[in-house]
Design an enzyme around this catalytic site. Structure first.
Site, PDB file in Angstrom:
ATOM      1  N   HIS A  80      -7.392  -3.324  -4.075  1.00 16.73           N
ATOM      2  CA  HIS A  80      -6.885  -4.131  -3.040  1.00 16.73           C
ATOM      3  C   HIS A  80      -8.081  -5.080  -2.525  1.00 16.73           C
ATOM      4  O   HIS A  80      -9.070  -4.711  -2.402  1.00 16.73           O
ATOM      5  CB  HIS A  80      -6.597  -3.438  -1.471  1.00 16.73           C
ATOM      6  CG  HIS A  80      -5.141  -2.696  -1.904  1.00 16.73           C
ATOM      7  ND1 HIS A  80      -5.096  -1.491  -0.938  1.00 16.73           N
ATOM      8  CD2 HIS A  80      -4.217  -2.838  -2.430  1.00 16.73           C
ATOM      9  CE1 HIS A  80      -3.964  -1.035  -1.146  1.00 16.73           C
ATOM     10  NE2 HIS A  80      -3.645  -1.835  -2.040  1.00 16.73           N
ATOM     11  N   LYS A 114      -4.467  -7.459 -10.117  1.00 16.37           N
ATOM     12  CA  LYS A 114      -4.228  -8.940  -9.578  1.00 16.37           C
ATOM     13  C   LYS A 114      -5.317  -9.809  -9.515  1.00 16.37           C
ATOM     14  O   LYS A 114      -6.392  -9.362  -9.359  1.00 16.37           O
ATOM     15  CB  LYS A 114      -3.447  -8.873  -8.311  1.00 16.37           C
ATOM     16  CG  LYS A 114      -2.213  -8.150  -8.357  1.00 16.37           C
ATOM     17  CD  LYS A 114      -1.601  -8.116  -6.838  1.00 16.37           C
ATOM     18  CE  LYS A 114      -0.082  -7.449  -7.102  1.00 16.37           C
ATOM     19  NZ  LYS A 114       0.492  -7.402  -5.556  1.00 16.37           N
ATOM     20  N   TYR A 128      -2.076   2.705   4.978  1.00 16.76           N
ATOM     21  CA  TYR A 128      -1.880   4.103   4.699  1.00 16.76           C
ATOM     22  C   TYR A 128      -2.707   4.858   5.941  1.00 16.76           C
ATOM     23  O   TYR A 128      -2.264   6.031   6.012  1.00 16.76           O
ATOM     24  CB  TYR A 128      -2.720   4.533   3.406  1.00 16.76           C
ATOM     25  CG  TYR A 128      -2.155   3.900   2.186  1.00 16.76           C
ATOM     26  CD1 TYR A 128      -1.053   4.413   1.407  1.00 16.76           C
ATOM     27  CD2 TYR A 128      -2.625   2.664   1.408  1.00 16.76           C
ATOM     28  CE1 TYR A 128      -0.316   3.774   0.638  1.00 16.76           C
ATOM     29  CE2 TYR A 128      -1.949   2.249   0.522  1.00 16.76           C
ATOM     30  CZ  TYR A 128      -1.225   2.737  -0.084  1.00 16.76           C
ATOM     31  OH  TYR A 128      -0.553   2.172  -1.219  1.00 16.76           O
ATOM     32  N   ARG A 157      -1.192   0.175 -10.690  1.00 10.14           N
ATOM     33  CA  ARG A 157       0.220  -0.246 -10.746  1.00 10.14           C
ATOM     34  C   ARG A 157       0.932  -0.223 -12.112  1.00 10.14           C
ATOM     35  O   ARG A 157       0.185  -0.089 -13.093  1.00 10.14           O
ATOM     36  CB  ARG A 157       0.282  -1.808 -10.287  1.00 10.14           C
ATOM     37  CG  ARG A 157      -0.505  -2.252  -9.047  1.00 10.14           C
ATOM     38  CD  ARG A 157      -0.633  -3.472  -8.854  1.00 10.14           C
ATOM     39  NE  ARG A 157      -1.222  -3.991  -7.530  1.00 10.14           N
ATOM     40  CZ  ARG A 157      -2.612  -4.143  -7.390  1.00 10.14           C
ATOM     41  NH1 ARG A 157      -3.293  -4.003  -8.230  1.00 10.14           N
ATOM     42  NH2 ARG A 157      -3.149  -4.234  -6.111  1.00 10.14           N
ATOM     43  N   ARG A 174       1.164   5.935  -6.728  1.00 14.60           N
ATOM     44  CA  ARG A 174      -0.009   5.231  -6.293  1.00 14.60           C
ATOM     45  C   ARG A 174      -0.159   5.428  -4.639  1.00 14.60           C
ATOM     46  O   ARG A 174      -1.116   5.721  -4.251  1.00 14.60           O
ATOM     47  CB  ARG A 174       0.211   3.695  -6.437  1.00 14.60           C
ATOM     48  CG  ARG A 174      -0.916   2.657  -5.788  1.00 14.60           C
ATOM     49  CD  ARG A 174      -0.280   1.298  -6.263  1.00 14.60           C
ATOM     50  NE  ARG A 174      -1.017   0.317  -5.723  1.00 14.60           N
ATOM     51  CZ  ARG A 174      -2.268  -0.300  -6.032  1.00 14.60           C
ATOM     52  NH1 ARG A 174      -3.009   0.331  -7.159  1.00 14.60           N
ATOM     53  NH2 ARG A 174      -2.914  -1.314  -5.531  1.00 14.60           N
ATOM     54  N   HIS A 222       5.608   3.293  -8.572  1.00 18.75           N
ATOM     55  CA  HIS A 222       4.710   2.947  -7.501  1.00 18.75           C
ATOM     56  C   HIS A 222       4.340   4.122  -6.250  1.00 18.75           C
ATOM     57  O   HIS A 222       3.418   4.105  -5.646  1.00 18.75           O
ATOM     58  CB  HIS A 222       5.213   1.676  -6.630  1.00 18.75           C
ATOM     59  CG  HIS A 222       4.248   0.921  -6.146  1.00 18.75           C
ATOM     60  ND1 HIS A 222       3.593   0.042  -7.107  1.00 18.75           N
ATOM     61  CD2 HIS A 222       3.801   0.489  -4.927  1.00 18.75           C
ATOM     62  CE1 HIS A 222       2.573  -0.564  -6.243  1.00 18.75           C
ATOM     63  NE2 HIS A 222       2.932  -0.502  -4.928  1.00 18.75           N
TER      64      HIS A 222
END
Length: 311
Positions: A278, A183, A287, A159, A255, A252
């Site tokens: 993730h 994150k 995806y 990111r 990515r 983004h």
């Protein structure tokens, strides 16, 4: 106690007890500011905020024609806030306790960069750098940095926020390893295998290494501070326009393009989940929808049935 007093206590709880990021705290403050400005309720007692009041507020948000994603976030902030008030016994029950509130988000497929546009983008920025005559100018230095930024975005799928917060100790160029803190402070290590990507990092490091260690950030801007997320977005937009690419390109999308490209190469989705950082494989599975579209295109144009010539 009044609403604005409770919001101040909640903010302190988020910062000092929950240790939430400054971005999360800022988002909470924006959402709660809008809530307290609704019907000028800043000085209202907590007794005012019952289930009926919350439902009216949600209706008001929809009337403002906000995106469903924004409304869902604002409602989530409120739910967290009132749960805090209940836990700390400022109120007996959260008004969300017996509310059936479901805000459906439209399903959006991730936007990727076409291969021809991706090739055009990278060819342009490398040519742009080489055409700068004064190799000691900041223009040249910035071009070297911009190449390293875009190469790293695409090589790792990180990111833009993760890229901008990279420390010099997070990247081992010689070994080709990048440690990314994503994150929830989750760490993942990504290998840099492409020699051109490594070379772009080497060139950048040679020019900026002194400033990198002075500021303790890997990517540095013109003012010798951390390169901001907005700067990266503007930089990519600028090269998109200069290179003649018509479609909008964002950080983004590098990515998304990496993820769909790996799926097209039949890479196991669990590896892609790990690369992207993730926490849930359900996030990564979006995806597979994109990949099924690619599959349809292949079967439509390349299936051997087309060449049977039965009739």
């Amino acid at each position: 106690m009044k609403l604005f007093e409770m919001i101040k206590l909640f903010e302190a709880h988020c910062i000092y007890e929950k240790n939430l990021s400054s971005k999360t705290v800022k988002a909470y403050n924006i959402d709660l500011k809008q809530f307290r400005e609704y019907k000028d309720s800043e000085n209202s007692s907590l007794d005012l905020f019952d289930k009926i009041y919350i439902k009216e507020y949600v209706k008001y948000l929809f009337e403002q024609e906000l995106k469903a994603k924004s409304i869902k976030r604002k409602v989530g902030t409120l739910k967290t806030f009132f749960n805090f008030l209940e836990f700390e016994e400022f109120i007996e029950f959260s008004p969300f306790k017996k509310m059936q509130l479901s805000i459906k988000l439209p399903k959006r497929l991730p936007k990727t960069i076409d291969k021809k546009d991706l090739r055009r983008f990278f060819k342009f920025i490398y040519a742009y750098k080489e055409n700068i005559e004064d190799k000691n100018s900041y223009t040249y230095y910035a071009a070297v940095r911009d190449i390293a930024v875009t190469e790293l975005l695409f090589a790792t799928g990180m990111r833009v926020s993760e890229l901008c917060h990279l420390k010099p100790t997070d990247i081992n160029i010689q070994r080709g390893i990048v440690n990314i803190f994503g994150k929830g402070s989750k760490e993942r290590a990504i290998q840099i295998c492409d020699p051109e990507v490594k070379q772009s990092l080497v060139e950048y490091y040679k020019l900026f290494n002194k400033k990198i260690y002075e500021k303790n950030f890997f990517f540095i801007n013109r003012l010798n501070n951390m390169l901001s997320e907005d700067s990266v977005r503007h930089m990519i937009k600028r090269y998109q326009l200069l290179s003649g690419i018509r479609k909008h390109v964002t950080p983004h999308q590098f990515r998304h393009t990496l993820a769909t490209g790996l799926l097209e190469e039949n890479v196991d989705i669990r590896y892609i989940q790990n690369i992207l950082g993730h926490s849930s494989i359900l996030t990564t599975q979006i995806y597979t929808v994109v990949n099924s579209q690619h599959q349809k295109k292949i079967l439509k144009t390349r299936h051997p049935r087309k060449h049977l010539n039965i009739h």
